[in-house]
Design an enzyme around this catalytic site. Structure first.
Site, mmCIF file in Angstrom:
data_model
loop_
_atom_site.group_PDB
_atom_site.id
_atom_site.type_symbol
_atom_site.label_atom_id
_atom_site.label_comp_id
_atom_site.label_asym_id
_atom_site.label_seq_id
_atom_site.Cartn_x
_atom_site.Cartn_y
_atom_site.Cartn_z
ATOM 1 N N ALA A 98 0.915 -1.135 0.034
ATOM 2 C CA ALA A 98 -0.098 0.043 0.094
ATOM 3 C C ALA A 98 0.738 1.300 0.003
ATOM 4 O O ALA A 98 1.899 1.092 0.512
ATOM 5 C CB ALA A 98 -0.776 0.012 1.269
ATOM 6 N N GLU A 164 4.715 -5.081 6.963
ATOM 7 C CA GLU A 164 3.834 -3.985 7.788
ATOM 8 C C GLU A 164 4.649 -4.113 9.276
ATOM 9 O O GLU A 164 4.494 -2.715 9.953
ATOM 10 C CB GLU A 164 2.595 -4.235 7.853
ATOM 11 C CG GLU A 164 1.652 -4.269 6.683
ATOM 12 C CD GLU A 164 1.798 -5.594 5.722
ATOM 13 O OE1 GLU A 164 2.531 -6.470 5.944
ATOM 14 O OE2 GLU A 164 1.204 -5.595 4.699
HETATM 15 C C1 HXC Z 1 5.115 4.387 -1.210
HETATM 16 C C2 HXC Z 1 7.076 3.644 -2.181
HETATM 17 C C3 HXC Z 1 6.633 2.160 -1.624
HETATM 18 C C4 HXC Z 1 5.456 2.107 -0.839
HETATM 19 C C5 HXC Z 1 8.571 1.958 -2.376
HETATM 20 N N1 HXC Z 1 8.354 3.180 -2.732
HETATM 21 N N2 HXC Z 1 7.585 1.494 -1.849
HETATM 22 N N3 HXC Z 1 6.090 4.378 -1.894
HETATM 23 N N4 HXC Z 1 4.646 3.296 -0.593
HETATM 24 N N5 HXC Z 1 4.992 1.053 -0.261
HETATM 25 C C6 HXC Z 1 8.801 4.223 -3.446
HETATM 26 C C7 HXC Z 1 9.982 4.886 -2.752
HETATM 27 O O1 HXC Z 1 9.723 5.725 -1.582
HETATM 28 C C8 HXC Z 1 10.956 5.397 -3.675
HETATM 29 O O2 HXC Z 1 10.285 6.677 -4.211
HETATM 30 C C9 HXC Z 1 10.589 4.787 -4.818
HETATM 31 O O3 HXC Z 1 9.526 3.695 -4.631
HETATM 32 C C10 HXC Z 1 11.757 3.332 -5.147
HETATM 33 O O4 HXC Z 1 11.704 2.840 -3.691
HETATM 34 P P1 HXC Z 1 13.350 2.514 -3.307
HETATM 35 O O5 HXC Z 1 13.224 2.319 -1.815
HETATM 36 O O6 HXC Z 1 14.346 3.595 -3.373
HETATM 37 O O7 HXC Z 1 13.762 1.337 -3.820
HETATM 38 P P2 HXC Z 1 14.855 0.075 -3.538
HETATM 39 O O8 HXC Z 1 15.942 0.843 -2.781
HETATM 40 O O9 HXC Z 1 15.068 -0.599 -4.746
HETATM 41 O O10 HXC Z 1 13.827 -0.592 -2.483
HETATM 42 C C11 HXC Z 1 12.579 -1.490 -2.769
HETATM 43 C C12 HXC Z 1 12.111 -1.724 -1.604
HETATM 44 C C13 HXC Z 1 11.764 -0.627 -0.673
HETATM 45 C C14 HXC Z 1 12.944 -2.777 -0.695
HETATM 46 C C15 HXC Z 1 10.914 -2.400 -1.942
HETATM 47 O O11 HXC Z 1 11.144 0.406 -1.633
HETATM 48 C C16 HXC Z 1 10.655 -0.620 0.770
HETATM 49 O O12 HXC Z 1 10.899 -1.323 1.438
HETATM 50 N N6 HXC Z 1 9.465 -0.410 -0.059
HETATM 51 C C17 HXC Z 1 8.442 -0.380 1.197
HETATM 52 C C18 HXC Z 1 7.828 -1.781 1.321
HETATM 53 C C19 HXC Z 1 6.820 -1.982 2.294
HETATM 54 O O13 HXC Z 1 6.987 -1.719 3.434
HETATM 55 N N7 HXC Z 1 5.521 -2.626 1.939
HETATM 56 C C20 HXC Z 1 4.418 -2.396 2.904
HETATM 57 C C21 HXC Z 1 3.526 -1.274 2.720
HETATM 58 S S1 HXC Z 1 2.499 -1.131 4.010
HETATM 59 P P3 HXC Z 1 11.102 8.148 -3.578
HETATM 60 O O14 HXC Z 1 10.386 9.145 -4.315
HETATM 61 O O15 HXC Z 1 10.907 8.467 -2.457
HETATM 62 O O16 HXC Z 1 12.451 8.009 -4.095
HETATM 63 C C22 HXC Z 1 1.284 -2.015 3.479
HETATM 64 C C23 HXC Z 1 0.058 -2.105 4.162
HETATM 65 C C24 HXC Z 1 -0.918 -3.032 3.757
HETATM 66 O O17 HXC Z 1 1.419 -2.497 2.420
HETATM 67 C C25 HXC Z 1 -2.309 -2.668 4.248
HETATM 68 C C26 HXC Z 1 -3.173 -3.416 3.456
HETATM 69 C C27 HXC Z 1 -3.399 -2.984 2.269
#
Ligand code: HXC
Length: 290
Positions: A98, A164
């Site tokens: 998300a 999460e």
């Molecule tokens: C918003 C996100 C994002 C996310 C990545 N980005 N994941 N933006 N929400 N979930 C954005 C980053 O901010 C960044 O933008 C760009 O995408 C590239 O990400 P990087 O981190 O620079 O890439 P990388 O180093 O390759 O790392 C990839 C990654 C990391 C390991 C996937 O991005 C990450 O850990 N993302 C979050 C994963 C996560 O926690 N997901 C769960 C979300 S909570 P900018 O512009 O800042 O450079 C969830 C709740 C669910 O899903 C509830 C029900 C739906």
């Protein structure tokens, strides 16, 4: 709308205005969205195709994207030519969860009053089968979106996870419920409590996905399977999907009872008669979805 498009398309084919191989017509006629790309693939456009398209944000699932997916799925559900839908992302990410930036400042009251995440459930209510073709990250809501689909295929670079817990929250779109049903309690608990990811091979071994192929070919594999499903009666496919999904919602005895009712129900359809008659007459079945 899509029904009208199909009828028009068939009319143009008949009149010779369009050649059979001019399948670009489908792409041109489909609705355009901000956060997804939509197309029809396969023979006669029988596969609805949705590509999540926020590459700069690793396809993170903002509200607007989920609304786009719901709308596209609604249209494919109504489209008589579509027998199955494939949802994919790009080679780096199916979806990294998300949209954290959209969630960052939400309050509890915002969640309750805005029914936060309620619209995601609609994806599971579509009558047509949905295949997720996952390359790269399927994290948090991305993993949950894949699990809402009926079949998951993984590219060899896929990574599944529920991180999460690292953000101070828990999965909110079925991760704590679907994951243990799919991979068992121990692995699900480990993933949810640590945020650790699993790769494509582990996902295959755990039963989360049913096929792994190279990241270059996995989408085509999903389309091939979708095409094969589309050749069956859409009516009976919808019944079969409902029967299998009921296994996740009920007891074995109730599920078997429900299945028997649906099975008996297929005997009220022309397609059941046609399928068995075709077998006996040693010819391919010609299903009419009735
Ligand atoms: C918003 C996100 C994002 C996310 C990545 N980005 N994941 N933006 N929400 N979930 C954005 C980053 O901010 C960044 O933008 C760009 O995408 C590239 O990400 P990087 O981190 O620079 O890439 P990388 O180093 O390759 O790392 C990839 C990654 C990391 C390991 C996937 O991005 C990450 O850990 N993302 C979050 C994963 C996560 O926690 N997901 C769960 C979300 S909570 P900018 O512009 O800042 O450079 C969830 C709740 C669910 O899903 C509830 C029900 C739906």
């Amino acid at each position: 709308m899509s029904g009208l498009i199909s009828t028009t398309f068939r009319g143009l084919l008949k009149s010779g205005v369009l050649a059979k191989n001019q399948s670009f017509f489908y792409s041109n006629a489909l609705k355009a969205y901000t956060n997804i790309l939509v197309d029809k693939k396969g023979e006669n456009g029988c596969v609805g195709f949705i590509q999540l398209n926020r590459p700069k944000a690793l396809n993170s699932l903002c509200d607007a994207l989920i609304n786009d997916v719901n709308d596209a799925l609604d249209n494919f559900e109504k489209d008589n030519e579509v027998g199955c839908v494939v949802i994919t992302g790009n080679e780096k990410a199916f979806a990294a969860g998300a949209d954290i930036k959209e969630m960052q400042n939400k309050t509890y009251v915002d969640c309750i009053s805005g029914n936060f995440l309620n619209s995601w459930t609609k994806i599971t209510q579509n009558k047509k089968p949905i295949i997720a073709a996952v390359n790269g990250f399927a994290l948090g809501g991305g993993c949950e979106l894949a699990m809402m689909c009926d079949i998951i295929y993984a590219g060899d670079n896929a990574q599944f996870g529920q991180p999460e817990i690292l953000l101070g929250t828990i999965p909110g779109a079925g991760g704590t419920q679907r994951l243990p049903r799919m991979v068992g309690k121990s692995l699900a608990m480990e993933m949810v409590l640590t945020g650790n990811r699993i790769n494509a091979q582990s996902a295959l071994q755990a039963g989360l996905v049913s096929k792994v192929a190279s990241k270059e070919t996995i989408v085509d594999e999903a389309i091939k399977t979708a095409e094969k499903i589309s050749k069956n009666s859409k009516l009976i496919v919808a019944i079969a999907k409902e029967a299998v999904n009921t296994a996740y919602e009920t007891t074995l005895a109730e599920g078997n009872h429900f299945e028997k009712k649906l099975f008996h129900g297929t005997f009220a359809t022309k397609d059941r008669k046609e399928g068995m008659t075709a077998f006996v007459e040693k010819r391919p079945a010609n299903f009419k979805d009735e």
